[in-house]
Design a protein around this motif. Structure first.
Motif, mmCIF file in Angstrom:
data_model
loop_
_atom_site.group_PDB
_atom_site.id
_atom_site.type_symbol
_atom_site.label_atom_id
_atom_site.label_comp_id
_atom_site.label_asym_id
_atom_site.label_seq_id
_atom_site.Cartn_x
_atom_site.Cartn_y
_atom_site.Cartn_z
ATOM 1 N N SER A 91 53.152 60.473 90.545
ATOM 2 C CA SER A 91 53.731 59.257 89.963
ATOM 3 C C SER A 91 55.100 59.488 89.344
ATOM 4 O O SER A 91 55.711 58.553 88.822
ATOM 5 C CB SER A 91 52.784 58.707 88.878
ATOM 6 N N LEU A 92 55.608 60.713 89.415
ATOM 7 C CA LEU A 92 56.881 61.033 88.753
ATOM 8 C C LEU A 92 58.057 60.691 89.666
ATOM 9 O O LEU A 92 58.723 61.564 90.204
ATOM 10 C CB LEU A 92 56.906 62.509 88.364
ATOM 11 N N ASP A 93 58.318 59.404 89.801
ATOM 12 C CA ASP A 93 59.336 58.967 90.760
ATOM 13 C C ASP A 93 60.664 58.591 90.119
ATOM 14 O O ASP A 93 61.595 58.205 90.815
ATOM 15 C CB ASP A 93 58.810 57.805 91.603
ATOM 16 N N ASP A 94 60.788 58.693 88.789
ATOM 17 C CA ASP A 94 62.075 58.447 88.141
ATOM 18 C C ASP A 94 62.096 59.144 86.787
ATOM 19 O O ASP A 94 61.089 59.670 86.310
ATOM 20 C CB ASP A 94 62.378 56.949 87.994
ATOM 21 N N ALA A 95 63.280 59.151 86.154
ATOM 22 C CA ALA A 95 63.460 59.885 84.900
ATOM 23 C C ALA A 95 62.608 59.318 83.773
ATOM 24 O O ALA A 95 62.118 60.065 82.915
ATOM 25 C CB ALA A 95 64.936 59.865 84.509
ATOM 26 N N GLU A 96 62.419 58.008 83.764
ATOM 27 C CA GLU A 96 61.615 57.406 82.700
ATOM 28 C C GLU A 96 60.166 57.876 82.786
ATOM 29 O O GLU A 96 59.556 58.235 81.777
ATOM 30 C CB GLU A 96 61.684 55.883 82.776
ATOM 31 N N ALA A 97 59.602 57.876 83.993
ATOM 32 C CA ALA A 97 58.229 58.332 84.164
ATOM 33 C C ALA A 97 58.092 59.801 83.773
ATOM 34 O O ALA A 97 57.112 60.214 83.139
ATOM 35 C CB ALA A 97 57.781 58.118 85.607
ATOM 36 N N LEU A 98 59.084 60.607 84.131
ATOM 37 C CA LEU A 98 59.049 62.020 83.797
ATOM 38 C C LEU A 98 59.107 62.227 82.289
ATOM 39 O O LEU A 98 58.339 63.019 81.724
ATOM 40 C CB LEU A 98 60.212 62.730 84.484
ATOM 41 N N GLY A 99 60.003 61.509 81.609
ATOM 42 C CA GLY A 99 60.080 61.618 80.156
ATOM 43 C C GLY A 99 58.796 61.188 79.477
ATOM 44 O O GLY A 99 58.350 61.808 78.500
ATOM 45 N N ASP A 100 58.174 60.115 79.993
ATOM 46 C CA ASP A 100 56.909 59.648 79.422
ATOM 47 C C ASP A 100 55.823 60.707 79.551
ATOM 48 O O ASP A 100 55.041 60.935 78.615
ATOM 49 C CB ASP A 100 56.454 58.360 80.114
ATOM 50 N N VAL A 101 55.753 61.372 80.699
ATOM 51 C CA VAL A 101 54.717 62.384 80.904
ATOM 52 C C VAL A 101 54.962 63.605 80.027
ATOM 53 O O VAL A 101 54.012 64.189 79.483
ATOM 54 C CB VAL A 101 54.632 62.774 82.395
ATOM 55 N N LEU A 102 56.206 64.002 79.837
ATOM 56 C CA LEU A 102 56.491 65.145 78.968
ATOM 57 C C LEU A 102 56.126 64.822 77.522
ATOM 58 O O LEU A 102 55.616 65.684 76.790
ATOM 59 C CB LEU A 102 57.950 65.557 79.094
ATOM 60 N N ASN A 103 56.355 63.604 77.095
ATOM 61 C CA ASN A 103 55.921 63.223 75.753
ATOM 62 C C ASN A 103 54.399 63.148 75.662
ATOM 63 O O ASN A 103 53.819 63.483 74.626
ATOM 64 C CB ASN A 103 56.566 61.900 75.339
ATOM 65 N N LEU A 104 53.744 62.733 76.744
ATOM 66 C CA LEU A 104 52.286 62.773 76.778
ATOM 67 C C LEU A 104 51.800 64.214 76.654
ATOM 68 O O LEU A 104 50.841 64.497 75.919
ATOM 69 C CB LEU A 104 51.779 62.140 78.070
ATOM 70 N N CYS A 105 52.445 65.131 77.356
ATOM 71 C CA CYS A 105 52.083 66.552 77.242
ATOM 72 C C CYS A 105 52.187 67.029 75.797
ATOM 73 O O CYS A 105 51.328 67.768 75.306
ATOM 74 C CB CYS A 105 52.999 67.399 78.125
ATOM 75 N N ASN A 106 53.242 66.618 75.127
ATOM 76 C CA ASN A 106 53.428 66.993 73.726
ATOM 77 C C ASN A 106 52.266 66.490 72.866
ATOM 78 O O ASN A 106 51.717 67.236 72.042
ATOM 79 C CB ASN A 106 54.757 66.420 73.238
ATOM 80 N N ARG A 107 51.870 65.241 73.073
ATOM 81 C CA ARG A 107 50.765 64.680 72.300
ATOM 82 C C ARG A 107 49.446 65.381 72.632
ATOM 83 O O ARG A 107 48.605 65.609 71.744
ATOM 84 C CB ARG A 107 50.655 63.171 72.559
ATOM 85 N N VAL A 108 49.253 65.727 73.895
ATOM 86 C CA VAL A 108 48.020 66.401 74.314
ATOM 87 C C VAL A 108 47.895 67.761 73.631
ATOM 88 O O VAL A 108 46.812 68.144 73.156
ATOM 89 C CB VAL A 108 47.980 66.547 75.845
#
Length: 246
Positions: A80-97
């Motif tokens: 699902s990482l098809d643009d910079a916004e999606a990538l940034g959201d997932v990296l912040n999710l990783c941080n929360r996890v």
């Protein structure tokens, strides 16, 4: 049919007691284990493919847990990482996890990890990082770092510093991270190196460049690991070479 070839290797080095690095290549993850022989995976170019190295923080507990959590999250989210916004959201999710996993567990308090990698799309490539793991353009023009280190500049005569100003998880209270993300056009023959600082701390850039120019990907990965070991192997060594083929 264009394809993506990824050659990866991870090793504990000569000083650390365990490997706290983790790798992700598409749906495949390698967490805290050792591969002295490079492994090569080949994928069709088209759907988003994530390739990343996560380096658990030394000096903090359970770095291998933090890095494994991050690469598994990236493997799940990769398509699902098809643009910079999606990538940034997932990296912040990783941080929360990572923060959530440490909450209420003293043995995990303060665990964290850096991460660096690339998402290969049909016509472009996104580079990303949080911390001081690195991504290099390793094309015909020579080695060029395209990630941005989250670390203070080294004090001469030191070439590196062990301090990082931003991580996923870690000792700081939970807050949003600001990942570095950059997009590059994609073409046949493009080659990128993703690695932890266990490779770049003991080896100067020109030594890495020389080995990449001399060898194809499988041999280059092995020779890079060997050179880092011969330079003392002071940290875990993880790397992935990403090549676009026609």
């Amino acid at each position: 049919m264009a394809y993506i070839a990824v050659t990866a290797l991870s090793h504990v080095g000569l000083v650390r007691e365990q490997n706290e690095d983790s790798l992700v290549v598409g749906p495949w993850t390698l967490c805290g284990t050792v591969t002295e022989n490079p492994q090569t995976l080949v994928f069709r170019l088209g759907k988003p493919l994530v390739v990343a190295v996560a380096d658990g923080l030394g000096g903090q507990p359970a770095g291998e847990v933090a890095s494994a959590l991050v690469v598994r999250q990236l493997a799940t989210a990769g398509p699902s990482l098809d643009d910079a916004e999606a990538l940034g959201d997932v990296l912040n999710l990783c941080n929360r996890v990572v923060h959530a996993a440490a909450d209420g567990r003293p043995e995990l308090t303060g665990m964290g990890t850096t991460v660096a990698g690339a998402v290969v799309l049909a016509e472009s490539l996104m580079i990303f990082n949080v911390g001081d793991s690195k991504v290099f353009d390793a094309g015909p023009g020579g080695l060029r770092q395209v990630s941005v280190d989250d670390s203070p500049p080294p004090v001469p005569p030191r070439r590196t510093t062990s301090l990082v100003t931003q991580t996923l998880g870690g000792t700081r209270a939970l807050s949003a991270v600001d990942p570095h993300v950059a997009a590059f056009p994609l073409g046949p023959g493009d080659r990128y190196l993703v690695c932890s600082d266990g490779l770049t701390d003991p080896l100067p850039d020109d030594a890495i460049d020389d080995l990449l120019r001399l060898h194809d990907d499988g041999r280059a990965a092995f020779e890079l690991w060997k050179a880092a070991i011969e330079a003392g192997g002071p940290d875990n060594i993880s790397l992935a070479l990403v090549r676009i083929g026609a």
